[in-house]
Design a protein around this motif. Structure first.
Motif, PDB file in Angstrom:
ATOM      1  N   ALA A  88      50.621  24.000 -10.289  1.00 39.26           N
ATOM      2  CA  ALA A  88      51.031  24.774  -9.113  1.00 39.26           C
ATOM      3  C   ALA A  88      49.979  25.827  -8.774  1.00 39.26           C
ATOM      4  N   VAL A  95      52.097  25.901  -1.842  1.00 38.58           N
ATOM      5  CA  VAL A  95      52.681  24.606  -1.480  1.00 38.58           C
ATOM      6  C   VAL A  95      53.408  24.748  -0.147  1.00 38.58           C
ATOM      7  N   VAL A 148      56.674  19.106   0.426  1.00 41.72           N
ATOM      8  CA  VAL A 148      56.948  18.241  -0.724  1.00 41.72           C
ATOM      9  C   VAL A 148      57.701  17.014  -0.231  1.00 41.72           C
ATOM     10  N   VAL A 200      52.924  16.293  -3.065  1.00 43.89           N
ATOM     11  CA  VAL A 200      52.977  17.744  -2.859  1.00 43.89           C
ATOM     12  C   VAL A 200      51.730  18.126  -2.063  1.00 43.89           C
ATOM     13  N   SER A 248      49.538  21.343  -0.304  1.00 49.91           N
ATOM     14  CA  SER A 248      49.325  22.783  -0.307  1.00 49.91           C
ATOM     15  C   SER A 248      48.313  23.121   0.772  1.00 49.91           C
ATOM     16  N   ASN A 283      55.790  26.794  -6.298  1.00 51.16           N
ATOM     17  CA  ASN A 283      54.915  27.873  -6.776  1.00 51.16           C
ATOM     18  C   ASN A 283      55.698  28.943  -7.530  1.00 51.16           C
TER      19      ASN A 283
END
Length: 121
Positions: A26, A32, A35, A53, A55, A85
């Motif tokens: 993370a 992030v 998802v 995921v 970010s 996170n």
């Protein structure tokens, strides 16, 4: 809790494994923003990409550390992806699998082994 070299974690309760990414992963991803969790009923093999995921830095696959069938997903991540996170090794879990083979879980690294692995990066 067990860990993979791809920075996923697994907690096994009975025949159901909860899976997420580690605090290290993370941190490496940064903030992030999205998802994608797998569908309930999806059958995965160990090593299969089963979630995504994204970010501010990158998009990454999350790999199934063990084989099984998805029995639940963390739908809260759709509304609050930053939970990954904030709580990477608890509330930021991705999915729960009914495991196919406990030996796969037993073969994963414990926390001490994972911490030692991180020291080699």
């Amino acid at each position: 809790m067990r860990f993979t070299k791809d920075h996923e974690w697994v907690v096994l309760e009975g025949e159901v494994a909860t899976i997420g990414i580690t605090a290290y992963a993370a941190e490496q991803l940064g903030d992030v923003v999205f998802v994608e969790t797998p569908e309930v009923g999806k059958v995965v093999k160990a090593g299969d990409g089963f979630a995504v995921v994204e970010s501010v830095k990158a998009a990454s696959d999350v790999y199934a550390p063990i084989a099984g069938e998805v029995v639940e997903t963390n739908t809260d991540l759709g509304e609050a992806p930053d939970t990954v996170n904030a709580l990477p090794e608890s509330g930021g879990w991705f999915a729960k699998l009914k495991i196919a083979d406990k030996a796969q879980y037993d073969a994963l690294m414990d926390r001490d082994a994972y911490e030692a692995f991180l020291g080699t990066l």
